[in-house]
Design an enzyme around this catalytic site. Structure first.
Site, PDB file in Angstrom:
ATOM      1  N   CYS A 130       0.840  -1.193   0.000  1.00  0.00           N
ATOM      2  CA  CYS A 130       0.000   0.000   0.000  1.00  0.00           C
ATOM      3  C   CYS A 130       0.881   1.252   0.000  1.00  0.00           C
ATOM      4  O   CYS A 130       1.689   1.448   0.912  1.00  0.00           O
ATOM      5  CB  CYS A 130      -0.920   0.038   1.214  1.00  0.00           C
ATOM      6  SG  CYS A 130      -1.890   1.561   1.246  1.00  0.00           S
ATOM      7  N   GLY A 243      -4.626  -4.710 -12.555  1.00  0.00           N
ATOM      8  CA  GLY A 243      -4.092  -3.404 -12.944  1.00  0.00           C
ATOM      9  C   GLY A 243      -4.790  -2.939 -14.202  1.00  0.00           C
ATOM     10  O   GLY A 243      -4.417  -3.324 -15.313  1.00  0.00           O
TER      11      GLY A 243
END
Lengths: 303, 256
Positions: A130, A243
């Site tokens: 993250c 993605g």
């Protein structure tokens, strides 16, 4: 009838389409738009040992073909999840996977241990990537030794399927993938968001409260595909690719690059029923090309 | 939480009402029940600079015709694309979203609906709902100058309309909080939608006069359904999503 089922470690998916952490809530938010029994799995919000308020706002910047976010792992903590969310999500007719995040190895381990006790959760996705929290998070995902250390510790505490979510914000993602494979990860998922930033020229200020944030959406797809392809050549464990997947064609490209399953993230914000369309589209593609199983196209990029 | 739908609406009408505001009427095969103050997320196509849907408050609904009106201010490329939609074009809509205003008002007094700029949009539907329940409705609407005043005939059918302009060209001069009606203000509840500074000033007045007050907030949004946690606002109970915990908040929930 084509066979869409795949396996990630001990985890059986009826089809390879899952939703990415942080883009699908706990599933309930999308109940009016999808049929859980037609999904491979739902990866729920990043969960940490304690409650996190997340970052200050603004947390969102729109960019061409994508967005930047700076949410910062807002969640009510693992105990809240176990007591208040788990009783609902365990009844979903799909795999519910918890994304586990932390600021220290002890936090990761403690959170993973609690999730390990939940019979209805067959896997975790360990978030070492993250970009939006100051401490930990991506710090574990950007060095081989730190990634190896956290995976080693969690592996001891967690005995179901362990997927490790990798950061693209590294020089060589393949070597991180090899490091976590060596410590017993059952799978790697990639990519998390790419660190980026947005500036308002008129005010001369950053758009996001945190200055930098995580880039997602179709603009990151070429980077994600390249990394899935590189990692697929480096490891033997199955890869979960994500993605910028917006449709079935995008998903097929990830399978060809070497992904065994895929996650759909930001696309859920544009079309909340996109997962259903991607499952249908994958099936159509396989039929059109006379394949009997999704497994026949995994890693079959023709060079 | 009301059931959410993703539907293609057909453009029935799309007209400029001032130089920067346009009103779009969409018709649906089935129109879900819409609470006053709820909003829709409109998909923007064919616009490379725009990726996300645009949250737009619902201005008016005609269930008998399965139609809803959206009053939209042209701000950037997304709203510019919406302004160019022609009759019979389709627009993909996710709705109804958000909590809506609490129209359950105990006291038998009039209600005051305070709007500024494009924030007046949801107040028409709200006024209709309150008026249909036998409630006396006052609108207090603030604009910069005469040229910015939006068509108000529909508002005048629903209740009494009071206006302020910053230059004093129409109505009372100043901001909505400067209007003379506040001298004898006695309302069961205030409902508001408009720029945040206006609503903050209003909340101060509401507290002074001890009148219950709800405000509709806006924020940049991605999902609109409480999943992405991008549109949060600070409340006394921590960060809450404007899209699902709001957009309507009682001022007592906010650190204003």
């Amino acid at each position: 009838m084509v066979d869409l089922s795949v396996k990630i470690g001990d985890l059986s998916l009826r089809n390879p389409v899952m939703t990415a952490s942080g883009t699908f809530g706990y599933g309930t938010e999308f109940e009016d738009f999808v049929n859980f029994s037609r999904m491979g799995g739902i990866i729920v919000k990043g969960t940490t040992i304690r409650h996190r308020e997340g970052n200050a706002y603004p947390r969102l910047a729109e960019v061409p073909s994508g967005m930047l976010n700076a949410v910062g792992l807002q969640n009510k903590g693992v105990d809240y999840f176990c007591e208040n969310i788990y009783p609902t999500v365990k009844n979903y007719d799909t795999n519910v996977i918890v994304n586990v995040s932390g600021a220290s190895i002890e936090d990761y381990v403690a959170t993973a241990e609690k999730i390990n006790d939940l019979e209805g959760i067959p896997a975790i996705e360990l978030n070492i990537s993250c970009p939006n929290v100051k401490q930990g998070g991506m710090a574990f995902g950007t060095s081989c030794s730190a990634a190896a250390e956290v995976v080693k510790a969690v592996r001891k505490a967690y005995n179901k399927t362990l997927i490790v979510k990798l950061s693209p914000n590294v020089t060589d993602i393949a070597e991180i993938a090899r490091a976590v494979e060596a410590e017993g990860a059952d799978s790697v998922s990639l990519i998390n968001t790419i660190m980026g930033m947005a500036i308002n020229a008129e005010t001369r200020k950053p758009v996001l409260s945190t200055v930098t944030g995580g880039l997602s959406g179709p603009c990151v797809k070429p980077v994600a595909l390249r990394m899935v392809w590189q990692v697929s050549k480096a490891v033997n464990i199955p890869i979960v690719g994500l993605g910028g997947i917006m449709n079935a064609t995008d998903a097929i490209e990830f399978f060809l690059a070497g992904a065994t399953a895929i996650e759909i993230g930001t696309a859920n914000f544009i079309d909340p029923s996109v997962t259903m369309k991607v499952v249908d589209g994958i099936e159509d593609y396989l039929k059109r090309h006379n394949y009997e199983s999704i497994k026949q196209i995994i890693g079959k990029l023709e060079l | 939480m009301s059931k959410k739908y993703q539907l293609d609406g057909t453009v029935i009408k799309n007209e400029w009402v001032t130089s920067t505001y346009f009103k779009m009427t969409l018709s649906f095969e089935t129109l879900p029940e819409i609470k006053a103050g709820q909003f829709a997320e409109l998909r923007i196509d064919e616009t490379p600079t725009v990726f996300l849907r645009r949250p737009i408050s619902i201005h008016d609904v005609r269930p008998e015709n399965k139609e809803m009106d959206l009053l939209i201010q042209k701000v950037g490329d997304g709203t510019a694309w919406l302004s160019t939609r022609k009759e019979d074009d389709k627009v993909n809509v996710i709705f109804p979203l958000g909590n809506g205003f609490d129209t359950d008002v105990a006291e038998n007094k009039p209600v005051l609906l305070v709007g500024g700029g494009v924030g007046i949009a949801p107040l028409l539907h709200l006024g209709r709902v309150l008026s249909s329940e036998g409630r006396k409705v006052h609108f207090l609407l603030g604009f910069r100058k005469e040229a910015d005043i939006l068509p108000l005939n529909a508002y005048k059918e629903v209740g009494e309309v009071f206006i302020t302009t910053e230059d004093g060209s129409v109505g009372d001069k100043g901001f909505v909080t400067n209007h003379s009606l506040w001298k004898n203000a006695d309302y069961a509840r205030i409902f508001s939608c408009g720029p945040t500074p206006m609503m903050k000033a209003l909340s101060t007045v509401a507290r002074e006069k001890n009148i219950d007050c709800e405000v509709s907030l806006e924020n940049k949004m991605a999902c609109g359904v409480g999943a992405c946690l991008c549109c949060v606002t600070q409340t006394h109970e921590g960060h809450k999503c404007v899209c699902t915990d709001g957009p309507v908040f009682n001022i007592n929930e906010l650190p204003w």
